[in-house]
Structures are given as structure tokens and as C-alpha cells.
Enzyme design. Sequence first.
Site, PDB file in Angstrom:
ATOM      1  N   GLY A  90      47.780 -12.155  17.284  1.00 30.50           N
ATOM      2  CA  GLY A  90      48.351 -12.392  16.250  1.00 30.50           C
ATOM      3  C   GLY A  90      49.421 -13.626  16.747  1.00 30.50           C
ATOM      4  N   GLY A  91      49.791 -14.121  16.103  1.00 33.09           N
ATOM      5  CA  GLY A  91      51.008 -14.813  16.522  1.00 33.09           C
ATOM      6  C   GLY A  91      50.789 -16.774  16.615  1.00 33.09           C
ATOM      7  N   THR A  94      52.280 -19.543  22.403  1.00 34.22           N
ATOM      8  CA  THR A  94      52.800 -19.475  23.673  1.00 34.22           C
ATOM      9  C   THR A  94      52.811 -19.366  25.642  1.00 34.22           C
ATOM     10  OG1 THR A  94      54.315 -16.838  24.574  1.00 34.22           O
ATOM     11  CG2 THR A  94      52.481 -16.856  24.553  1.00 34.22           C
ATOM     12  N   HIS A  96      52.224 -18.786  29.384  1.00 24.84           N
ATOM     13  CA  HIS A  96      52.662 -17.406  30.297  1.00 24.84           C
ATOM     14  C   HIS A  96      53.008 -17.965  31.881  1.00 24.84           C
ATOM     15  CE1 HIS A  96      52.170 -13.769  27.378  1.00 24.84           C
ATOM     16  NE2 HIS A  96      51.024 -14.633  26.909  1.00 24.84           N
ATOM     17  N   ALA A 164      58.580 -12.135  23.246  1.00 22.41           N
ATOM     18  CA  ALA A 164      57.176 -11.984  22.603  1.00 22.41           C
ATOM     19  C   ALA A 164      56.532 -10.966  22.317  1.00 22.41           C
ATOM     20  CB  ALA A 164      56.654 -13.286  22.922  1.00 22.41           C
ATOM     21  N   GLY A 166      53.167  -9.871  20.624  1.00 27.01           N
ATOM     22  CA  GLY A 166      51.118 -10.891  19.696  1.00 27.01           C
ATOM     23  C   GLY A 166      50.282  -9.590  20.070  1.00 27.01           C
ATOM     24  N   ILE A 178      53.874  -7.226  24.678  1.00 24.71           N
ATOM     25  CA  ILE A 178      54.293  -7.788  24.494  1.00 24.71           C
ATOM     26  C   ILE A 178      54.507  -8.877  26.104  1.00 24.71           C
ATOM     27  CG2 ILE A 178      55.889  -6.168  23.836  1.00 24.71           C
ATOM     28  CD1 ILE A 178      57.177  -5.562  26.697  1.00 24.71           C
ATOM     29  N   CYS A 195      56.159 -20.249  19.202  1.00 18.14           N
ATOM     30  CA  CYS A 195      55.974 -19.855  18.546  1.00 18.14           C
ATOM     31  C   CYS A 195      55.896 -20.045  16.728  1.00 18.14           C
ATOM     32  CB  CYS A 195      56.816 -18.373  18.208  1.00 18.14           C
ATOM     33  SG  CYS A 195      56.380 -16.856  19.868  1.00 18.14           S
TER      34      CYS A 195
END
Length: 237
Positions: A90-91, A94, A96, A164, A166, A178, A195
Site C-alpha cells: 500500500g501507499g 518512497t 530506499h 514510512a 507500507g 516500515i 508518499c
Amino acid sequence: MPTPQRDSLSHDFLPTLETGPVEWVVSDALVDYETALTEMEAHVARIATGEGHERVWLLEHPPLYTAGTSADDADLIAPDRFPVYKTGRGGQHTYHGPGQRVAYVMLDLKRRQQDVRAFVSALEAWIINSLWHYHIRGERREDRVGVWVRRPEKGANVEDKIAAIGIRLRKWVTFHGISFNVEPELEHFSGIVPCGIQEHGVTSLVDLGIPVTMPEHDSVLRAEFEKIFGPTEQISL
């Protein structure tokens, strides 16, 4: 400095059935995103059939962007900067990368609470209580997923995201999880609208003046995880 009060909204997500300790796995080297996704999905399948133990996998990825199920292509500002992976969590978008602790959380909610909203709240509580270890007040917002830190030195209503969330579920087994900013290159977030939120920024422990190593932070995460989700046992993949 006074010790801040712990999150009063944390949920007791201890298992209701005997499952044994949650496997706690820490990868020291950077892990390719596709490799991690393949291993995570395979282990989720093992948990769902009763052939695998619940697991939390802590790792760092090389620099990349991921797009969740609600991602808007317009929020990918620099599509050629890093690899971009569409993912089933979800989301929205983002980042990483090195210096960010990603925790993939694989729990069987049939053995705990079959309540997705309560599970997300428990993840938020885990992050918030970990932040309080450093005397940082993390806060949740009803209209924004993740954990936020007020930045009054930047302005009256300025808030930055420090972690965050998801997730995805398959047969009531959770995966993804997370991402917690310890010391990532914050400028790398500028290639996306994190996001989908333009009004606020991102921060990290080091950006907030907390010089902590990843192993030190992992110890905090593990201790706070066990208070909500139960005991862990460190293993190697």
C-alpha cells in the site's frame, strides 16, 4: 531531559496462539530489491502453510524508488535517477537506500488480531516508542500514514516524516513493513513526492542531531518490537 511518555495508543499484538519467537534477521550487506522481494514472498507463503516461522527482516537497499498501489506517476519527479520498482504494498512513492533501516514484517494475523488497522497502529506505536528512546516525539496523523516529527525551528507548522509504513497481506500474513531513516542521503528524496505529500519534508535521526549507528538502532527496534509483538530469536538466512 525528561523521559517522554510512551505511546498510549500502542496495541498489544502478542500472539493468541503458541507460535514460538519471531525470527529476527539482520542483513549487513546491501540487499537488491528484487532479491528481497522474492525471498519475502517465498517466506510469507511458508508462514501461510504453517511451514515457516514469523519473521522480521532488517536490511538496507541500494538507492531506489518504489511505487505502491496508490502511486501517482506525476509524483516521480526524476524517473531516471534510480531504479523504480512497482510493488504491491500500500501507499505511494518512497525512497530506499543506505542509511535507512527497512524492516520487512512477516506476521500471521490469524494468530494475533485479524485487524489491519490495528496492525498499522501497532507498527506506528513500535516506531514512536523507538523514537522516544532518543527523546524524540514521533506523532501519527489521521490523514497521513507514517510517523512525523514537529520541526518548530523551521516554522510554526512544519513537520517532517522520519518513518514510512507500507504493508500488504496475503492469507492474513503481513509483508513489506516500515522504513526508518537513520542516516540516509535525504537529498535523494527530492526525486519523488514522498508518499504524495508536498507540504512536508523528511528527516532522519542524524538530521535531528542523534548520532547513532545502525546496530545501536537495531537494538532499540528489537527491544520495542518485543514489547508489542512478543519475543524474538535472532537467526541468519
